[in-house]
Design a protein around this motif. Structure first.
Motif, PDB file in Angstrom:
ATOM      1  N   SER A 123      17.626   0.853  11.337  1.00 26.46           N
ATOM      2  CA  SER A 123      17.046   1.503  10.298  1.00 26.46           C
ATOM      3  C   SER A 123      15.558   0.757   9.835  1.00 26.46           C
ATOM      4  O   SER A 123      14.751   1.594   9.460  1.00 26.46           O
ATOM      5  CB  SER A 123      18.097   1.320   8.838  1.00 26.46           C
ATOM      6  OG  SER A 123      17.339   1.507   7.793  1.00 26.46           O
ATOM      7  N   SER A 124      15.566  -0.362   9.962  1.00 23.63           N
ATOM      8  CA  SER A 124      14.178  -1.211   9.625  1.00 23.63           C
ATOM      9  C   SER A 124      13.180  -0.894  10.554  1.00 23.63           C
ATOM     10  O   SER A 124      12.065  -0.495  10.268  1.00 23.63           O
ATOM     11  CB  SER A 124      14.442  -2.715   9.690  1.00 23.63           C
ATOM     12  OG  SER A 124      15.419  -3.300   8.674  1.00 23.63           O
ATOM     13  N   VAL A 125      13.519  -0.586  11.877  1.00 23.85           N
ATOM     14  CA  VAL A 125      12.651  -0.133  12.888  1.00 23.85           C
ATOM     15  C   VAL A 125      12.018   1.242  12.763  1.00 23.85           C
ATOM     16  O   VAL A 125      10.883   1.467  12.763  1.00 23.85           O
ATOM     17  CB  VAL A 125      13.163  -0.330  14.299  1.00 23.85           C
ATOM     18  CG1 VAL A 125      12.183   0.521  15.390  1.00 23.85           C
ATOM     19  CG2 VAL A 125      13.336  -1.722  14.682  1.00 23.85           C
ATOM     20  N   ILE A 126      12.961   2.016  12.210  1.00 22.97           N
ATOM     21  CA  ILE A 126      12.545   3.459  11.842  1.00 22.97           C
ATOM     22  C   ILE A 126      11.616   3.381  10.730  1.00 22.97           C
ATOM     23  O   ILE A 126      10.710   4.111  10.664  1.00 22.97           O
ATOM     24  CB  ILE A 126      13.794   4.276  11.440  1.00 22.97           C
ATOM     25  CG1 ILE A 126      14.616   4.665  12.872  1.00 22.97           C
ATOM     26  CG2 ILE A 126      13.254   5.678  10.848  1.00 22.97           C
ATOM     27  CD1 ILE A 126      16.317   5.311  12.528  1.00 22.97           C
ATOM     28  N   LYS A 132       7.687   4.405  10.505  1.00 22.32           N
ATOM     29  CA  LYS A 132       7.071   5.550   9.472  1.00 22.32           C
ATOM     30  C   LYS A 132       6.044   4.982   8.478  1.00 22.32           C
ATOM     31  O   LYS A 132       5.174   5.579   8.209  1.00 22.32           O
ATOM     32  CB  LYS A 132       8.420   6.105   8.758  1.00 22.32           C
ATOM     33  CG  LYS A 132       8.037   7.173   7.683  1.00 22.32           C
ATOM     34  CD  LYS A 132       9.537   7.874   7.087  1.00 22.32           C
ATOM     35  CE  LYS A 132       9.229   8.860   6.024  1.00 22.32           C
ATOM     36  NZ  LYS A 132      10.285   9.478   5.603  1.00 22.32           N
ATOM     37  N   PHE A 133       6.443   3.794   7.896  1.00 24.70           N
ATOM     38  CA  PHE A 133       5.495   3.183   7.009  1.00 24.70           C
ATOM     39  C   PHE A 133       4.872   1.876   7.423  1.00 24.70           C
ATOM     40  O   PHE A 133       3.968   1.203   6.556  1.00 24.70           O
ATOM     41  CB  PHE A 133       6.333   2.843   5.733  1.00 24.70           C
ATOM     42  CG  PHE A 133       7.237   3.996   5.286  1.00 24.70           C
ATOM     43  CD1 PHE A 133       6.450   4.837   4.576  1.00 24.70           C
ATOM     44  CD2 PHE A 133       8.390   4.038   5.288  1.00 24.70           C
ATOM     45  CE1 PHE A 133       7.259   6.014   3.711  1.00 24.70           C
ATOM     46  CE2 PHE A 133       9.199   5.172   4.654  1.00 24.70           C
ATOM     47  CZ  PHE A 133       8.512   6.092   3.851  1.00 24.70           C
ATOM     48  N   GLY A 134       4.994   1.722   8.700  1.00 23.04           N
ATOM     49  CA  GLY A 134       4.068   0.429   9.137  1.00 23.04           C
ATOM     50  C   GLY A 134       4.873  -0.858   8.812  1.00 23.04           C
ATOM     51  O   GLY A 134       6.420  -0.802   8.089  1.00 23.04           O
ATOM     52  N   ILE A 166      -2.690   5.148  -0.004  1.00 21.01           N
ATOM     53  CA  ILE A 166      -2.328   4.419  -1.311  1.00 21.01           C
ATOM     54  C   ILE A 166      -1.553   3.138  -0.747  1.00 21.01           C
ATOM     55  O   ILE A 166      -1.817   1.910  -1.257  1.00 21.01           O
ATOM     56  CB  ILE A 166      -1.698   5.085  -2.362  1.00 21.01           C
ATOM     57  CG1 ILE A 166      -2.726   6.094  -2.761  1.00 21.01           C
ATOM     58  CG2 ILE A 166      -1.062   4.248  -3.329  1.00 21.01           C
ATOM     59  CD1 ILE A 166      -2.315   7.293  -3.722  1.00 21.01           C
ATOM     60  N   SER A 167      -0.561   3.446  -0.149  1.00 19.02           N
ATOM     61  CA  SER A 167       0.601   2.156   0.219  1.00 19.02           C
ATOM     62  C   SER A 167      -0.279   1.164   0.969  1.00 19.02           C
ATOM     63  O   SER A 167      -0.092  -0.162   0.841  1.00 19.02           O
ATOM     64  CB  SER A 167       1.666   2.790   0.801  1.00 19.02           C
ATOM     65  OG  SER A 167       1.512   3.348   2.144  1.00 19.02           O
ATOM     66  N   SER A 168      -0.857   1.319   1.863  1.00 19.12           N
ATOM     67  CA  SER A 168      -1.537   0.415   2.860  1.00 19.12           C
ATOM     68  C   SER A 168      -2.796  -0.302   2.260  1.00 19.12           C
ATOM     69  O   SER A 168      -2.762  -1.639   2.258  1.00 19.12           O
ATOM     70  CB  SER A 168      -2.276   1.176   4.113  1.00 19.12           C
ATOM     71  OG  SER A 168      -1.349   1.896   4.843  1.00 19.12           O
ATOM     72  N   VAL A 169      -3.553   0.375   1.229  1.00 18.61           N
ATOM     73  CA  VAL A 169      -4.380  -0.328   0.521  1.00 18.61           C
ATOM     74  C   VAL A 169      -3.933  -1.155  -0.444  1.00 18.61           C
ATOM     75  O   VAL A 169      -4.242  -2.310  -0.653  1.00 18.61           O
ATOM     76  CB  VAL A 169      -5.405   0.682  -0.182  1.00 18.61           C
ATOM     77  CG1 VAL A 169      -6.287  -0.049  -1.225  1.00 18.61           C
ATOM     78  CG2 VAL A 169      -6.186   1.407   0.753  1.00 18.61           C
ATOM     79  N   GLU A 170      -2.710  -0.690  -1.038  1.00 19.52           N
ATOM     80  CA  GLU A 170      -2.063  -1.561  -1.868  1.00 19.52           C
ATOM     81  C   GLU A 170      -1.638  -2.946  -1.325  1.00 19.52           C
ATOM     82  O   GLU A 170      -1.548  -4.036  -1.937  1.00 19.52           O
ATOM     83  CB  GLU A 170      -0.885  -0.860  -2.581  1.00 19.52           C
ATOM     84  CG  GLU A 170       0.137  -1.704  -3.914  1.00 19.52           C
ATOM     85  CD  GLU A 170       1.097  -2.325  -3.226  1.00 19.52           C
ATOM     86  OE1 GLU A 170       1.278  -3.564  -3.892  1.00 19.52           O
ATOM     87  OE2 GLU A 170       1.475  -2.240  -2.171  1.00 19.52           O
TER      88      GLU A 170
END
Length: 590
Positions: free
Chosen positions: A312-315, A319-321, A414-418
């Protein structure tokens, strides 16, 4: 008389520990002095204290390395000199940053963990004393040290309280100074005094032959008291079993649904794996049915749960880096799987393999360039750059604002910059604006606001204009309070011979202000959700309120309330909501 002699012998061993671990004692004394200075001056010396902690752990480790492999004092001096140099090097590394960043703290704490595990493992390398015995000795020593430290601190605190009450006033900082002496200096030395000298270098070679006196001392230190055996077998193991059943039921229930796309179990993966391994080692020398069953079954359960969660964590990472917490979950999940295999296949005497793997995994997680923070920052930089390039927002290392991109891509930006801002590494990216500040520069840089995704992150912030008068006619009292998602008592109200209580309460997803009498019977309530619902019309705005917009009242035959909002903030992200309100409450009781 015998008990008095035993206690005197324990304190005498503390003095012997100072002689056995001289450099560690120096670092502990230094940390105590720095702590006393920090308390007296109300200043933060966290870097120096952390440096002393690393030095003390490292010096204790080098001492047991010397005892295991050498017997010439000159080697000990060289090792301690090396420990001083390494500690000074560590101080130089952390001193270059103006404040102790989050990633530096995490690296330091993991380093302390590595030194602690090494302290338990190195003395029993190729030794007739097993790692299980070393672990049990340290476990007992730790709780003995905490027990004695708490007793001494409590006794000293009572003496100070008596002096303060009966003789002369005592500064409240005296309690902090006592805690500093007891927990920073005495407790670690008492812990070290309970660690016996293991078989090691003797004369011209490594002496691993039996020594009756030394072996009896080690066996006594490593024995499992009946109380601890009962605690492990009949309390801790059943609790761990119940928790494992809950995890398995959750996985079974959601494995065909959102298990693969949410990270609900991810934060607890490391603590769950460590708790299983911890109990396995503690129970390794206990042979009742509960412990034997635990050692037989739970390593396999651990492997199954961790494999599913790592998948699950790899998925999620795809998806989200990668973020540092997910990196730790995946890496320590791999360690948990390998440990489960060792516990399932190898005899319990080989648990030292678990210690070796933990040391290796911990070092991998903190040493560049493959550590959690370097990898996660690289992942998020790459993810952000890819989204910008796909939307034509990056040209010649310059970001071109674009407000018309899809919301999914906005979310990624937004999530990456945050994350990169939180890690304080945006200034290391050549194509990001110089001295980029997320809250000030985000719109000008990317062409849209972080709050544009209102359905994902809905917020409001309203406030009453300063200096507006509040009419209190018709009310008995006025009280200023704060209200959030937590339950709390606001105040007691005395009227006539009766005492009433005003309190915050959460009930069935309602945030309430409730007035009750002495028998806890409710007189009146106000549902704060009604206020926040009204202010949703100011979604994603900061709005000044009129007195009418800020005032809410309710009454019945027994009492009436009026709430005047000074400031109210709400954050709604999906199904999660956080509320905060600073307000005045006016109360009248009939």
């Amino acid at each position: 008389m015998k008990d008095l002699t035993n206690q005197s012998d324990k304190l005498r061993k503390v003095t012997l520990a100072m002689y056995r671990y001289p450099l560690t004692t120096v670092f502990l004394l230094t940390a105590t002095i720095i702590g006393a200075t920090s308390i007296a001056q109300a200043k933060d010396y966290e870097k120096l204290l952390l440096c002393c902690a690393v030095g003390a752990f490292l010096a204790a480790l080098l001492q047991v390395v010397y005892e295991r492999f050498w017997n010439k004092r000159v080697v000990c001096f060289f090792l301690m000199g090396g420990g001083l140099l390494l500690t000074f090097g560590y101080y130089l590394l952390i001193s270059v940053v103006p404040t102790l960043r989050f990633d530096v703290r995490i690296r330091s704490y993991i380093l302390l963990g590595v030194l602690a595990i090494s302290f338990l493992w190195i003395p029993v390398i190729q030794n007739r004393i097993s790692f299980n015995e070393s672990f049990m000795i340290a476990f007992k020593a730790f709780f003995h040290a905490i027990f004695y430290a708490v007793i001494i601190f409590s006794g000293c605190s009572l003496i100070i309280m008596a002096i303060d009450s009966l003789i002369v006033p005592v500064n409240a900082k005296a309690y902090l100074h006592i805690a500093n002496l007891v927990f920073v200096l005495f407790a670690p030395l008492f812990f070290l005094s309970r660690i016996p000298a293991y078989p090691g270098k003797d004369g011209d070679g490594i002496n691993l032959e039996k020594n009756d006196k030394k072996d009896k001392e080690i066996e006594r230190a490593a024995s499992c008291p009946k109380f601890l055996e009962v605690l492990i077998s009949y309390i801790l193991i059943p609790i761990e079993s119940g928790f494992s059943v809950i995890l398995l039921l959750y996985i079974i229930r959601s494995i065909s649904g959102d298990f693969w796309t949410n990270n609900r179990m991810e934060p607890m993966l490391i603590s769950y794996a460590i708790s299983i391994i911890f109990l396995y080692i503690l129970s390794s020398r206990i042979n009742n049915k509960f412990s034997v069953f635990f050692r037989l079954i739970f390593p396999k359960i651990l492997i199954c749960i961790v494999i599913l969660q790592i998948t699950s964590s790899v998925i999620q990472a795809y998806k989200f880096g990668i973020i540092y917490s997910r990196y730790f979950a995946i890496l320590f999940g791999i360690f948990a799987i390998l440990s489960g295999l060792v516990m399932s296949i190898a005899p319990v005497q080989k648990n030292n393999l678990i210690a070796i793997m933990l040391i290796v995994v911990s070092l991998v997680s903190i040493l560049p360039p493959i550590d959690a923070f370097t990898i996660s920052q690289y992942s998020q930089k790459t993810r952000l750059k890819l989204v910008l390039e796909q939307n034509g927002m990056l040209n010649d290392n310059t970001i071109i604002p674009n407000e018309s991109i899809e919301e999914a891509d906005k979310e990624k930006i937004i999530s990456s910059v945050e994350y990169l801002t939180r890690m304080d590494c945006t200034n290391q990216i050549v194509w990001m604006p110089e001295n980029f500040k997320r809250y000030d520069d985000f719109y000008n840089t990317f062409g849209f606001n972080e709050s544009d995704l209102s359905q994902k992150n809905d917020w409001s912030n309203v406030f009453l204009k300063d200096s507006l008068p509040i009419d209190i006619a018709g009310y008995d009292i006025l009280v200023h309070t704060y209200s959030n998602n937590m339950e709390s008592k606001i105040c007691d109200i005395h009227k006539g011979k009766n005492t009433y209580t005003l309190k915050n309460q959460t009930k069935e997803n309602m945030r309430l202000i409730i007035l009750v009498d002495e028998s806890n019977q409710e007189l009146i309530r106000f549902n704060l959700n009604d206020i926040f619902s009204k202010y949703q019309k100011f979604s994603n705005e900061k709005t000044e309120l009129s007195m009418d917009e800020a005032s809410f009242s309710i009454e019945n035959e027994e009492a009436k309330l009026m709430i005047v909002v000074q400031n109210a903030t709400s954050n709604r992200m999906g199904d999660d909501s956080d509320y905060y309100m600073d307000c005045y409450i006016l109360v009248h009781i009939e």
